[in-house]
Every structure is written in structure tokens, then in C-alpha cells.
Design an enzyme around this catalytic site. Structure first.
Site, PDB file in Angstrom:
ATOM      1  CG  HIS A   1      29.990 -34.392  17.071  1.00 43.19           C
ATOM      2  ND1 HIS A   1      29.909 -35.777  17.117  1.00 43.19           N
ATOM      3  CD2 HIS A   1      28.744 -34.237  17.931  1.00 43.19           C
ATOM      4  CE1 HIS A   1      29.078 -36.421  17.936  1.00 43.19           C
ATOM      5  NE2 HIS A   1      28.512 -35.426  18.292  1.00 43.19           N
TER       6      HIS A   1
ATOM      7  CE  LYS B   1      21.954 -11.629   4.768  1.00 42.30           C
ATOM      8  NZ  LYS B   1      22.277 -12.534   3.703  1.00 42.30           N
TER       9      LYS B   1
ATOM     10  CE  LYS C   1      19.459  -8.422  -4.067  1.00 46.93           C
ATOM     11  NZ  LYS C   1      19.591  -8.638  -2.557  1.00 46.93           N
TER      12      LYS C   1
ATOM     13  CD  GLU D   1      25.964 -12.951   1.807  1.00 48.40           C
ATOM     14  OE1 GLU D   1      25.521 -13.308   0.815  1.00 48.40           O
ATOM     15  OE2 GLU D   1      24.914 -12.588   2.727  1.00 48.40           O
TER      16      GLU D   1
ATOM     17  CB  CYS E   1      -0.996  -0.135   1.209  1.00 50.73           C
ATOM     18  SG  CYS E   1      -1.837  -1.548   1.469  1.00 50.73           S
TER      19      CYS E   1
ATOM     20  N   GLY F   1      -0.531  -1.498   6.493  1.00 50.58           N
ATOM     21  CA  GLY F   1      -0.302  -2.335   7.547  1.00 50.58           C
ATOM     22  C   GLY F   1      -1.358  -3.178   8.016  1.00 50.58           C
TER      23      GLY F   1
END
Length: 607
Positions: free
Chosen positions: A503, A484, A602, A487, A2, A99
Site C-alpha cells: 500500500h 532507534k 532524555k 535517533e 540485588c 537473578g
């Protein structure tokens, strides 16, 4: 998604409202409308479909008021009809809304008991009636809005105009963005700077929880507690472009902050907010009862979304799931059953390995489902059924809002599968859907942790290695957290299932190694807590991400980030936010290129 535009102008405002709404068409919508004050009275023009239909209505029935609000609506509660289109109004007030109002059913019942008459199926109309009721009781417009905001639960942005108040425009935001545009004897309100670009380049961004009373010569901003606050105006660089960074330093920061809104909009495609049932988009319906197995494939962050989905499909639908990294799938040569479903996940819809997997599966006679953010992409065009996400344009290379929108869609699909396969009852479905509806609000609350996380980032910036641990659906989120950090900060990080600590990974732990533990207080918490003790015994710096109850049982840790308590089903979307913010602020502190990290693209369109 919206869009909101509000204007106090010196000339007829309807053409400007439509112009601003056109800038927001990229968000998607299914109806539109404007309301202006004509001789002090509220008059509306609304239309189904595209803005050209609204323009035709305005040409036939012009509006001349100089005070107005406009809206492009994406249907959540109720079909995309003229009656459900915004603005919604009583004789005293008109409102537009982005919302979800979570508690609208109970508020509507209370209002109807006092004689209120509703003309739509929307959650928004309760806001108009609440404000109108307060005005009838003698409250000023500002007081009426403030009283109403205190009764609303959810994530939203709102804009109001009032009968007889030609020089007043009130806006409020909680979870969804809203910005003020400053003009010469005029004032503007919009969902973002893009909507305001035709009118001004001087913009003030409201903080979460703020509300504002605007006149042509004054701006009064209040925080959620009602205390007056100051928010600085900035110069916007938006011209004809669709997106800009707004008040944020990086696109990634903006995209993290947009998640409550875009996840909410993604959910509106898949959930009937009124009935609490899953409702797949037109053309995307699929009967999961026909499946014996489901094959999921994706790359990078999308693969981790698929890993979370495996837990959901297997638990809530008893549907066995095979999941592969797309670059390995066809080389592994798994046995594939003709007629079964391959579910491919890709933000761009152009990921080369995922596209190759799609074609491999199709050649084997499988049905193809695609969870994509670009409906015109190659993967979407070649799939048999498309499950679109509604993340909007994501500029930052490190995916954030696309990831959580993928999770939202996959969660809805898992519930649909559970109902199709008679694993979930109608009551189960409504409980799970209710938890999804709460997500925008809970995610907005989680964003308030940013100040704490920014301080923590200074510790992480000094580390050479970082471990992320989680159990259950928190394990894929741990993997995503490590990705993240790698990167965008270039710090080595690894995610592990917490039970795997002994382990091998525990050999890395010493006083220089931060260990991020994702542990909601659930049946697995006690086991994860024992892993934390093992880390603590070796001097590791534990950063625990948990809820309030988990924080009580945490023991001695370096830092605790307390997220809102939620139904376990939706925790992955909430816990994704702190790990995104941690990676972002660590990278900012280290001075790396956050939006375009080295060596990354990207969309990976070559194998």
C-alpha cells in the site's frame, strides 16, 4: 535489584562488605546479609529491611573473618524475611545470588528426595545444596561449582565461599553482571564497579557464561565450557557516582546488556516465582474486572510499548484498548468515561505531553495508572495507582532497558486483567507467567547475536533508507526499530505493518534499501514470508529476525538473525534486543554521538 560483594582481605571483612553493599543501594532491596569464615566455619548475619538493620546486627554480634560475601536482596521467591535473606548456606558452602533459577522447583524436589533440608522459600538455596552435595561426594570446590552450574537454568550471578577455604572465592555469571576488583594482596568481587570503588580502581569484567576462582594472589577465569580464558583488567573511573560505563564503550551498550537483569528484577515485583501467579506490588493492586475500556497514552518509545500492550490486553483480557500519542490525546477530545482507567507510560515520569494527558483524564473523572521508572516523579505522584518499572538509571537518550522493563510490567498487568475478567484460567496464567520467568535467560542468549549484528551494521551504515516490517506484536517492535535507527544513526527509517507493504512502502524498495523483517515462526509467518518475497523480487536486502524454525522456512535472504524460540507472548521483549544492537552498532560505525544524539533530550519536559 540485588547486589553482590565478595572479598578476600587481610583484615576483618564485614565492614568492607557493608561498605560495598551501600554502593549498591541504588539498585533497591528489602533485606541484606553477610557471611564470613570464622575459624574456618561459615557464620552469617542477616536482617530484614535496610542496611542499617544489618549494621546494628553486626555491632551486636561482630564478625572477624577475613573472607566473606555480602548481598542486598530484592525478594523473588519467598517474602523479604531473615530466613529468606542471603547468604544461603549449608555447613560446607555459602552463596549469594542475583537473578532467577528457573528450574529450582524440580532441583529442590530432587534434593529433598535425597534428604536435603531447606530452611527458606528461595530458589537460591538449591544452589547451596547442589554444591554441598557435590563436595560431600568428594569434588573440589571448583569442580562442585562447575557441576552445579551445568544443572542450573536461568539468568544469574553467584558468589561462593567454602568451609575451611580461607583463601578461595568463586564467582559465576550468566545473564547478570559480575566484576573482579584487584587489590594489593586482596581480591574483590562485585555486581559492578560501583561496589568495588571503595577498594580498587582496577577491574576485570567477566563475560557472559564465565566463572572465576579467586585467591589473594591468583585469578583463574573459565568460560561456560570450562576452558581457561583471559579477560583484561581495566581502570575504572567510578568514584562517588552511582553509574559508569564499566567495560562498555557507551552507556547505551551497557544498558542493552543489562536488560536480562533489570527485566528479571522488574518481573519480581509482579510475579510470584514460586506459585507462578501474578502478584502486583503493594499499593499497586487494581481490579480490571470493573473496566469496560482502557485508555493508554505515551510518547516515543513508551508509546510503542503501549501498542504492544494493546495486543496483550485485548487478546488475554478481552479488554478494548484506546491508545493515543500523548501529544494528540487531549486535542482529539475523545469521549472519556468517568471511573475508567487511563494508563500513562513514561520512563522519567516527567514527560510534558504525558503529564498533560494525565491531568486532562483526571479532570474527566478517570482513574489514573502510571507505568514509570522514577517513583518520585510528577506523574507517579499524581497517579491513583503506580506500576513501577525497575530499570535503574538509564543514561543513554535512546531508551533500551526502560522499554523492555515497561513491556515486562505491561505483560504482567495484561495477565492480571485476564484473570480478573475471567478470560484466563489459572492454568493459562501459569503458562504465561512461566514464559515471563524464562525471559532473563532468553534475553541473555539473544545478546550473543551481537557479533553478527556488528558485521551487519557496516551494510546499514551505507544506506539512506531502511524499512522495518512486522505483524501482530512484531509491528510495534518494527516501529521501535526504525525509531532507534533514526535517533542515533540519523539514517531515515520507517516501520510498517508487513501487510501494508503493497500500500505504498514497496515503492521505496531497491537494491540499496535494507529491509528488517521481524517474523517469529507463528501463524502469521507465512503471510510475512510472502511480503519478504515481494521485497526480494525488487532487490531489497532482507535481514530476517526469527527463531530456528522460521530460519528453516526463510528462503533466500541477505542475512538471518536467529533468536531463541519462545512462547509467542514474550517475543516482543526478545526481538527488541537485535533491533537495539543493530541501531547501536550502525551508529558506532558511523561515528555519531550514541549516548547523546543531536537535537534529542532524555526527558521531554516541554510541549
Amino acid at each position: 535489584m540485588c547486589g553482590i560483594v565478595g572479598i578476600l582481605a587481610r583484615e576483618a571483612v564485614a565492614p568492607q562488605l557493608v561498605d560495598g553493599l551501600k554502593r549498591l543501594e541504588y539498585r533497591g532491596y528489602d533485606s541484606a546479609g553477610v557471611a564470613t569464615l570464622e575459624g574456618g566455619r561459615i557464620v552469617r548475619r542477616r536482617a530484614e529491611g535496610k542496611l542499617r538493620n544489618l549494621e546494628a546486627r553486626l555491632k551486636a554480634e561482630p564478625l572477624n573473618g577475613v573472607t566473606g560475601i555480602g548481598h542486598t536482596r530484592w525478594a523473588t521467591h519467598g517474602a523479604p524475611t531473615e530466613d529468606n535473606a542471603h547468604p544461603h548456606a549449608t555447613e560446607r558452602v555459602a552463596v549469594v545470588h542475583n537473578g532467577i533459577i528457573e528450574n529450582f522447583r524440580e532441583l529442590r524436589a530432587e534434593l529433598e528426595a535425597t534428604g536435603a533440608k531447606f530452611s527458606s522459600q528461595t530458589d537460591t538455596e538449591v544452589v547451596a545444596h547442589l554444591v554441598s552435595k557435590a563436595l560431600e561426594a568428594g569434588a573440589t570446590p571448583k569442580a562442585a561449582v562447575q557441576q552445579t552450574l551445568s544443572k542450573l537454568r536461568g539468568a544469574f550471578a553467584l558468589a561462593f565461599i567454602f568451609r575451611g577455604e580461607d583463601d578461595l572465592l568463586i564467582g559465576a555469571r550468566r545473564g547478570s553482571p559480575l566484576a573482579i576488583g584487584h587489590g594489593d594482596g586482596e581480591i574483590f568481587l562485585g555486581s559492578d564497579a560501583v561496589a568495588l570503588a571503595p577498594f580498587t580502581d582496577e577491574v576485570t569484567y567477566l563475560d557472559d557464561g564465565d566463572w572465576v576462582a579467586l585467591t589473594r594472589s591468583s585469578v583463574e577465569i573459565y568460560d561456560e565450557a570450562g576452558a581457561p580464558v583471559r579477560r583484561d583488567a581495566v581502570k575504572s573511573s567510578v568514584a562517588s557516582v552511582v553509574v559508569d560505563k564499566g567495560a562498555y564503550r557507551h552507556f547505551m551498550a551497557k544498558e542493552i546488556a543489562e536488560q536480562p537483569e533489570v527485566v528479571g528484577h522488574s518481573l519480581t515485583r509482579y510475579v510470584d516465582m514460586t506459585t507462578g501467579r501474578v502478584r502486583l506490588p503493594q499499593g499497586a493492586d487494581f481490579d480490571f474486572s470493573r473496566l469496560d475500556r482502557l485508555a493508554i497514552s505515551a510518547c516515543g518509545t513508551a508509546f510503542y510499548a503501549g501498542l504492544v500492550a494493546r495486543y496483550w490486553f485485548e487478546r488475554f483480557a478481552h479488554l478494548p484498548v484506546d491508545i493515543d500519542i500523548a501529544s494528540e490525546f487531549r486535542y482529539r477530545e475523545p469521549p472519556l468515561a468517568a471511573g475508567s482507567l487511563a494508563l500513562l507510560i513514561s520512563q522519567s515520569g516527567e514527560t510534558a505531553d504525558t503529564l498533560a494527558t494525565l491531568r486532562h483524564c483526571k479532570a474527566k473523572g478517570m482513574k489514573i495508572g502510571a507505568v514509570v521508572n522514577v517513583p518520585t516523579s510528577t506523574i507517579a505522584r499524581e497517579a491513583d495507582v503506580v506500576f513501577p518499572t525497575v530499570a535503574g538509571v538509564e543514561v543513554g537518550v535512546a531508551s533500551t532497558k526502560a522499554f523492555t522493563c515497561q513491556l515486562a510490567v505491561l505483560a504482567a498487568l495484561a495477565v492480571k486483567a485476564g484473570r480478573d475478567r475471567n478470560v484466563l484460567s489459572e492454568e493459562d496464567e501459569q503458562k504465561l507467567v512461566s514464559s515471563l520467568i524464562e525471559l532473563p535467560r532468553l534475553m541473555a542468549e539473544t545478546l550473543h547475536l551481537e557479533g553478527e549484528i556488528e558485521k551487519l551494521a557496516q551494510t546499514f551504515a551505507k544506506a539512506q533508507d531502511v524499512l522495518y516490517l512486522g505483524r501482530g506484536t512484531s509491528f510495534p517492535i518494527a516501529l521501535e526499530g526504525a525509531l532507534k535507527l533514526k535517533e542515533i544513526s540519523y539514517i531515515h527509517a520507517e516501520g510498517y505493518a508487513a501487510g501494508e507493504l503493497k500500500h505504498g512502502p514497496i515503492a521505496l524498495v531497491d537494491e540499496t534499501v535494507p529491509v528488517v523483517v521481524l517474523a517469529p515462526f507463528d501463524p502469521l509467518f507465512e503471510k510475512t514470508a510472502s511480503n519478504m518475497q515481494e521485497v526480494a523480487a525488487r532487490g531489497g536486502k532482507i535481514v530476517l529476525v526469527t527463531d530456528a524454525e522460521g530460519a528453516k522456512h526463510a528462503g533466500d535472504v541477505f542475512a538471518t538473525l536467529v533468536v531463541p524460540t519462545a512462547y509467542a507472548f514474550v517475543n516482543p521483549l526478545i526481538y527488541a534486543i537485535p533491533i537495539q544492537l543493530l541501531a547501536y552498532h550502525t551508529a558506532v560505525f558511523m561515528g555519531t554521538d550514541v549516548d547523546q544524539p543531536r537535537n534529542l533530550a532524555k526527558s521531554v519536559t516541554v510541549e
